[in-house]
Design a protein around this motif. Structure first.
Motif, PDB file in Angstrom:
ATOM      1  N   GLN A 101      -8.556   0.183   2.293  1.00 41.69           N
ATOM      2  CA  GLN A 101      -7.926   0.934   3.382  1.00 41.69           C
ATOM      3  C   GLN A 101      -6.716   0.171   3.890  1.00 41.69           C
ATOM      4  O   GLN A 101      -6.583  -1.017   3.669  1.00 41.69           O
ATOM      5  CB  GLN A 101      -8.912   1.125   4.531  1.00 41.69           C
ATOM      6  CG  GLN A 101     -10.154   1.868   4.147  1.00 41.69           C
ATOM      7  CD  GLN A 101     -11.142   1.925   5.290  1.00 41.69           C
ATOM      8  OE1 GLN A 101     -10.977   1.280   6.309  1.00 41.69           O
ATOM      9  NE2 GLN A 101     -12.175   2.717   5.119  1.00 41.69           N
ATOM     10  N   SER A 160       6.430  17.442   6.038  1.00 32.78           N
ATOM     11  CA  SER A 160       5.578  18.096   5.038  1.00 32.78           C
ATOM     12  C   SER A 160       5.986  19.526   4.702  1.00 32.78           C
ATOM     13  O   SER A 160       6.055  19.876   3.528  1.00 32.78           O
ATOM     14  CB  SER A 160       4.114  18.068   5.468  1.00 32.78           C
ATOM     15  OG  SER A 160       3.657  16.754   5.508  1.00 32.78           O
ATOM     16  N   LYS A 173       3.279   8.791  11.008  1.00 30.40           N
ATOM     17  CA  LYS A 173       2.386   9.890  10.615  1.00 30.40           C
ATOM     18  C   LYS A 173       2.910  11.221  11.149  1.00 30.40           C
ATOM     19  O   LYS A 173       2.872  12.235  10.455  1.00 30.40           O
ATOM     20  CB  LYS A 173       0.954   9.639  11.104  1.00 30.40           C
ATOM     21  CG  LYS A 173       0.272   8.457  10.466  1.00 30.40           C
ATOM     22  CD  LYS A 173       0.360   8.429   8.973  1.00 30.40           C
ATOM     23  CE  LYS A 173      -0.631   9.338   8.309  1.00 30.40           C
ATOM     24  NZ  LYS A 173      -0.552   9.305   6.830  1.00 30.40           N
ATOM     25  N   CYS A 195       7.389   9.352   0.417  1.00 34.76           N
ATOM     26  CA  CYS A 195       6.563   8.201   0.066  1.00 34.76           C
ATOM     27  C   CYS A 195       6.435   7.319   1.306  1.00 34.76           C
ATOM     28  O   CYS A 195       7.403   7.122   2.038  1.00 34.76           O
ATOM     29  CB  CYS A 195       7.220   7.420  -1.070  1.00 34.76           C
ATOM     30  SG  CYS A 195       6.324   5.932  -1.560  1.00 34.76           S
ATOM     31  N   HIS A 252       0.880  -1.167   0.000  1.00 30.41           N
ATOM     32  CA  HIS A 252       0.000   0.000   0.000  1.00 30.41           C
ATOM     33  C   HIS A 252       0.917   1.217   0.000  1.00 30.41           C
ATOM     34  O   HIS A 252       1.724   1.394   0.912  1.00 30.41           O
ATOM     35  CB  HIS A 252      -0.912  -0.024   1.226  1.00 30.41           C
ATOM     36  CG  HIS A 252      -1.756  -1.261   1.259  1.00 30.41           C
ATOM     37  ND1 HIS A 252      -2.897  -1.399   0.502  1.00 30.41           N
ATOM     38  CD2 HIS A 252      -1.603  -2.428   1.916  1.00 30.41           C
ATOM     39  CE1 HIS A 252      -3.414  -2.591   0.704  1.00 30.41           C
ATOM     40  NE2 HIS A 252      -2.653  -3.236   1.560  1.00 30.41           N
ATOM     41  N   ILE A 253       0.793   2.034  -1.031  1.00 29.63           N
ATOM     42  CA  ILE A 253       1.745   3.124  -1.243  1.00 29.63           C
ATOM     43  C   ILE A 253       1.024   4.461  -1.263  1.00 29.63           C
ATOM     44  O   ILE A 253       0.023   4.620  -1.948  1.00 29.63           O
ATOM     45  CB  ILE A 253       2.504   2.918  -2.569  1.00 29.63           C
ATOM     46  CG1 ILE A 253       3.245   1.585  -2.546  1.00 29.63           C
ATOM     47  CG2 ILE A 253       3.454   4.075  -2.841  1.00 29.63           C
ATOM     48  CD1 ILE A 253       3.825   1.165  -3.880  1.00 29.63           C
ATOM     49  N   GLN A 254       1.562   5.407  -0.484  1.00 28.14           N
ATOM     50  CA  GLN A 254       1.109   6.802  -0.527  1.00 28.14           C
ATOM     51  C   GLN A 254       2.293   7.612  -1.026  1.00 28.14           C
ATOM     52  O   GLN A 254       3.363   7.575  -0.421  1.00 28.14           O
ATOM     53  CB  GLN A 254       0.711   7.304   0.849  1.00 28.14           C
ATOM     54  CG  GLN A 254      -0.541   6.697   1.405  1.00 28.14           C
ATOM     55  CD  GLN A 254      -0.842   7.227   2.800  1.00 28.14           C
ATOM     56  OE1 GLN A 254       0.027   7.716   3.497  1.00 28.14           O
ATOM     57  NE2 GLN A 254      -2.090   7.117   3.209  1.00 28.14           N
ATOM     58  N   GLY A 255       2.103   8.321  -2.100  1.00 31.49           N
ATOM     59  CA  GLY A 255       3.193   9.111  -2.665  1.00 31.49           C
ATOM     60  C   GLY A 255       3.793   8.413  -3.874  1.00 31.49           C
ATOM     61  O   GLY A 255       3.236   7.454  -4.395  1.00 31.49           O
ATOM     62  N   LYS A 266       4.865  17.132  -1.784  1.00 35.28           N
ATOM     63  CA  LYS A 266       4.191  15.835  -1.667  1.00 35.28           C
ATOM     64  C   LYS A 266       4.934  14.737  -2.419  1.00 35.28           C
ATOM     65  O   LYS A 266       4.956  13.598  -1.999  1.00 35.28           O
ATOM     66  CB  LYS A 266       2.757  15.929  -2.175  1.00 35.28           C
ATOM     67  CG  LYS A 266       1.814  16.572  -1.202  1.00 35.28           C
ATOM     68  CD  LYS A 266       0.399  16.250  -1.587  1.00 35.28           C
ATOM     69  CE  LYS A 266      -0.548  16.849  -0.591  1.00 35.28           C
ATOM     70  NZ  LYS A 266      -1.041  15.906   0.366  1.00 35.28           N
ATOM     71  N   GLN A 293       5.779  12.234   8.989  1.00 36.03           N
ATOM     72  CA  GLN A 293       5.275  12.768   7.721  1.00 36.03           C
ATOM     73  C   GLN A 293       4.814  14.217   7.882  1.00 36.03           C
ATOM     74  O   GLN A 293       5.092  15.062   7.037  1.00 36.03           O
ATOM     75  CB  GLN A 293       4.112  11.922   7.197  1.00 36.03           C
ATOM     76  CG  GLN A 293       4.530  10.635   6.552  1.00 36.03           C
ATOM     77  CD  GLN A 293       3.329   9.869   6.040  1.00 36.03           C
ATOM     78  OE1 GLN A 293       2.403   9.561   6.798  1.00 36.03           O
ATOM     79  NE2 GLN A 293       3.340   9.545   4.770  1.00 36.03           N
TER      80      GLN A 293
END
Length: 93
Positions: free
Chosen positions: A92, A56, A49, A65, A19-22, A61, A52
């Motif tokens: 999710q 930020s 979190k 990652c 599961h990847i964000q970025g 953004k 991150q």
């Protein structure tokens, strides 16, 4: 010990089930192996979190990652595998 600056890629490259964000080409890549039934995993996730959020303002953004990898410890947490599967089915993590 080898000089870590020589390594420019992940030892275990991103997989389709991650599961990847970025974006994977980000300057900072955070990887978490987690168990949904484990409170230590929940604490580690909160730390990531927070990191991150702190990063930020300094990074765009595309520069950070986050990769989450399910690592259910079934011998300790018998419902962790099922929880991971349910989260994946709901999109999710």
């Amino acid at each position: 010990m080898a000089d870590d600056r020589e390594h420019h890629s992940l030892f275990v490259p991103p997989l389709i089930q991650d599961h990847i964000q970025g974006v994977l080409s980000a300057n900072v890549v955070l990887i978490m192996y987690g168990d949904y039934e484990c409170f230590q995993s929940a604490n580690a996730y909160r730390l990531i979190k927070a990191a991150q959020q702190q990063l930020s303002p300094s990074f765009a953004k595309k520069d950070v990652c986050f990769i989450f990898r399910h690592f259910p410890q079934k011998q300790i947490h018998p419902h962790a595998q099922r929880a991971a599967e349910a989260a994946a089915m709901q999109g999710q993590f």
